[in-house]
Design a protein around this motif. Structure first.
Motif: not given
Length: 203
Positions: A1-16, A24-27
């Motif tokens: 979902t859109f909302r989950r993309q936010i936490s996924a992005a921040l988690s991935t970048q926090s890991a380096g 965008i818009g969903g696959f």
């Protein structure tokens, strides 16, 4: 979902990994994706968020994702944000240099910049885009959101120039569909280019 993309992005970048992306818009999109207003609204909000992700891309399976297929409201709103992304290219390029040379990330959880602000630690859906801009995506269908402005600075509403005192919560803020909440902290130098149609048109 859109909302989950936010936490996924921040988690991935926090890991380096500084160069995260998404569809965008969903696959996979609903069969009514060209006609359903709920999906058009989602698409606009997702596109706005996507403009503040390191790799800005629209992608979907089995559909024509060109925005003129979604009607004039969608086209006008995404056009505004697309122009803003191009105007921010000097800021993005400068941060890309800093990423390469200093292990920085373009999109970061608030806790990285405001580690001594306890209220910033639980804001999983707000983030910094580079050192100066704070982004608060909107994912409620009533176009409201809650915004925390960290106490380290006073902030300026990007769209209106209004000063916002740091350390406060802005509750149930109604956000026009054409905008995403953006705040720039005091003392920032935000270099922006004129509107262009492709990345190296002005360079």
């Amino acid at each position: 979902t859109f909302r989950r993309q936010i936490s996924a992005a921040l988690s991935t970048q926090s890991a380096g990994n500084p160069y995260w992306s998404q569809d965008i818009g969903g696959f996979f999109r609903p069969s009514c994706n060209y006609d359903c207003w709920w999906y058009k609204q989602l698409l606009i909000r997702w596109f706005q968020y996507g403009a503040f992700v390191p790799i800005f891309r629209v992608h979907g399976n089995g559909v024509n994702t060109a925005y003129w297929n979604y009607g004039p409201v969608v086209l006008e709103d995404v056009h505004l944000i697309d122009n803003l992304r191009y105007r921010l290219l000097p800021y993005i390029y400068s941060n890309a240099y800093y990423i390469t040379n200093n292990g920085y990330t373009l999109q970061r959880s608030l806790v990285f910049d405001f580690y001594d602000d306890m209220n910033a630690m639980n804001r999983s859906e707000q983030f910094m885009f580079g050192p100066y801009m704070m982004v608060t995506p909107v994912f409620n269908y009533d176009n409201t959101t809650n915004i925390y402005v960290p106490k380290k600075y006073n902030w300026y509403d990007f769209w209106t120039g209004e000063t916002v005192i740091g350390g406060q919560y802005l509750q149930n803020v109604v956000v026009p569909l054409s905008e995403i909440p953006l705040h720039v902290h005091e003392g920032a130098i935000l270099v922006m280019a004129p509107i262009s149609q492709w990345a190296n048109q002005l360079y």
